[in-house]
Design an enzyme around this catalytic site. Structure first.
Site, PDB file in Angstrom:
ATOM      1  N   TYR A  38      16.356  -6.196  13.023  1.00  0.00           N
ATOM      2  CA  TYR A  38      16.135  -5.952  11.730  1.00  0.00           C
ATOM      3  C   TYR A  38      17.113  -6.723  10.782  1.00  0.00           C
ATOM      4  CZ  TYR A  38      14.711  -3.542   7.173  1.00  0.00           C
ATOM      5  OH  TYR A  38      14.702  -3.168   5.918  1.00  0.00           O
TER       6      TYR A  38
ATOM      7  N   SER B 196      17.367  -6.621   2.726  1.00  0.00           N
ATOM      8  CA  SER B 196      18.279  -5.304   2.664  1.00  0.00           C
ATOM      9  C   SER B 196      19.617  -5.682   3.059  1.00  0.00           C
ATOM     10  CB  SER B 196      17.744  -4.706   4.135  1.00  0.00           C
ATOM     11  OG  SER B 196      18.365  -3.689   4.550  1.00  0.00           O
TER      12      SER B 196
ATOM     13  N   LYS C 101      16.490  -9.785   8.046  1.00  0.00           N
ATOM     14  CA  LYS C 101      16.842  -9.760   6.545  1.00  0.00           C
ATOM     15  C   LYS C 101      17.899 -10.571   6.316  1.00  0.00           C
ATOM     16  CE  LYS C 101      14.072  -6.552   5.607  1.00  0.00           C
ATOM     17  NZ  LYS C 101      12.675  -6.531   4.807  1.00  0.00           N
TER      18      LYS C 101
ATOM     19  N   ASN D  93       7.288  -8.210   0.757  1.00  0.00           N
ATOM     20  CA  ASN D  93       7.758  -6.903   0.799  1.00  0.00           C
ATOM     21  C   ASN D  93       7.382  -6.568   2.391  1.00  0.00           C
ATOM     22  OD1 ASN D  93       8.771  -4.202   0.037  1.00  0.00           O
ATOM     23  ND2 ASN D  93       6.567  -3.718   0.729  1.00  0.00           N
TER      24      ASN D  93
ATOM     25  N   ILE E  99      16.898   3.711   0.650  1.00  0.00           N
ATOM     26  CA  ILE E  99      15.864   3.973  -0.162  1.00  0.00           C
ATOM     27  C   ILE E  99      15.085   5.114   0.214  1.00  0.00           C
ATOM     28  CG2 ILE E  99      14.094   3.261  -1.665  1.00  0.00           C
ATOM     29  CD1 ILE E  99      16.654   2.017  -2.355  1.00  0.00           C
TER      30      ILE E  99
ATOM     31  N   SER F 165       0.909  -1.397   0.015  1.00  0.00           N
ATOM     32  CA  SER F 165      -0.195   0.178  -0.011  1.00  0.00           C
ATOM     33  C   SER F 165       0.843   1.232  -0.023  1.00  0.00           C
ATOM     34  CB  SER F 165      -0.931   0.043   1.305  1.00  0.00           C
ATOM     35  OG  SER F 165      -0.183  -0.205   2.388  1.00  0.00           O
ATOM     36  N   ARG F 166       2.251   1.246   0.419  1.00  0.00           N
ATOM     37  CA  ARG F 166       2.942   2.238   0.076  1.00  0.00           C
ATOM     38  C   ARG F 166       4.508   2.043   0.155  1.00  0.00           C
ATOM     39  NH1 ARG F 166       5.330   3.326   5.604  1.00  0.00           N
ATOM     40  NH2 ARG F 166       4.939   1.660   6.853  1.00  0.00           N
TER      41      ARG F 166
ATOM     42  N   VAL G  84       0.643 -10.461   8.213  1.00  0.00           N
ATOM     43  CA  VAL G  84       1.252 -11.824   7.556  1.00  0.00           C
ATOM     44  C   VAL G  84       2.044 -12.610   8.863  1.00  0.00           C
ATOM     45  CG1 VAL G  84       1.531 -10.340   5.241  1.00  0.00           C
ATOM     46  CG2 VAL G  84       3.659 -10.345   6.934  1.00  0.00           C
TER      47      VAL G  84
ATOM     48  N   ALA H  54      18.999  -9.331  11.726  1.00  0.00           N
ATOM     49  CA  ALA H  54      18.999 -10.669  11.885  1.00  0.00           C
ATOM     50  C   ALA H  54      17.739 -11.249  10.789  1.00  0.00           C
ATOM     51  CB  ALA H  54      18.512 -10.998  13.177  1.00  0.00           C
TER      52      ALA H  54
END
Length: 242
Positions: free
Chosen positions: A155, A142, A159, A90, A188, A13-14, A64, A157
């Site tokens: 984060y 990432s 990824k 994602n 990004i 959605s974004r 999810v 770990a």
């Protein structure tokens, strides 16, 4: 072209997910956008994709990290679209902090969404892919999962785990005609990185700038269409993880 295909995009959605939805829709794919909370943003993405590219698009609310919720959502998408051909994992969150002070729930929530969420989606889509004798999975990991990043042990770990998941799934499902790859973005320009404008790491990017969501979407589109590529981790990072 992806005409006749259905793509499921989590966190669609974004940000990066939104850019991926637009890109795949522009190539003719129907779109199922999975979102966690903002129905208006998800509906807007679907409406714009349908209006601009003439494809079918529909939003689905789903956590999810919830195994059974994902199972039901995948079944709903299959019922609405007929089948699923492309899965883009994602959805991701951050709960940054130094490890000495990180709360257990902040570690668990990031792993549950970023890593277990991808497992849940792959688990419940894989049967459809196997029956179709084709399928394409692209996980958004990432460079933090490659390099590590101070203040992001949870984060990073999650990824890094996603990279291992990608390679294992690629080997396991390749004999069934199913490919699994990953894109590893660097810095990004999204809502998630808007507070990083003064981060000294930005000066380490060889190309000298942050990337755009479209840069990531282009890489995803390449992997979706690259019929002889599987198990690949494609960095989109301006060279920072060289």
């Amino acid at each position: 072209m992806l005409t006749g295909k259905t793509a499921v995009i989590t966190g669609g959605s974004r940000g990066i997910g939104k850019a991926i939805a637009y890109k795949l829709a522009s190539l003719g794919s129907d779109i199922a956008v999975i979102y966690a909370g903002n129905i208006n943003s998800a509906q807007n993405v679907c409406e714009q994709c349908s209006k601009e590219y003439g494809i079918k698009a529909k939003p689905y609310k789903c956590d999810v990290s919830d195994f059974n919720s994902v199972k039901q959502t995948v079944a709903d998408i299959k019922n609405d679209f007929g089948s699923i051909h492309i899965l883009i994992n994602n959805a991701g969150i951050t709960r940054d902090g130094l490890i000495a002070m990180m709360k257990e729930e902040d570690f668990d929530s990031v792993l549950d969404t970023n890593l277990k969420g991808a497992f849940n989606m792959i688990k419940h889509c894989s049967g459809i892919f196997i029956r179709n004798k084709e399928g394409c999975i692209v996980n958004i990991t990432s460079v933090s999962g490659i390099m590590g990043n101070a203040g992001q042990c949870n984060y990073s770990a999650s990824k890094a785990g996603l990279i291992g998941l990608t390679k294992s799934v690629a080997k396991e499902l390749a004999p069934r005609g199913i490919r699994c790859n990953a894109v590893a973005p660097g810095f990004i320009e999204t809502d998630m990185t808007e507070d990083l404008t003064d981060n000294p790491l930005l000066k380490m990017i060889p190309l000298g700038r942050m990337g755009s969501t479209d840069d990531v979407a282009e890489a995803v589109a390449y992997l979706v269409n690259a019929k002889y590529v599987t198990g690949e981790i494609l960095r989109v990072d301006g060279g920072i993880a060289m």
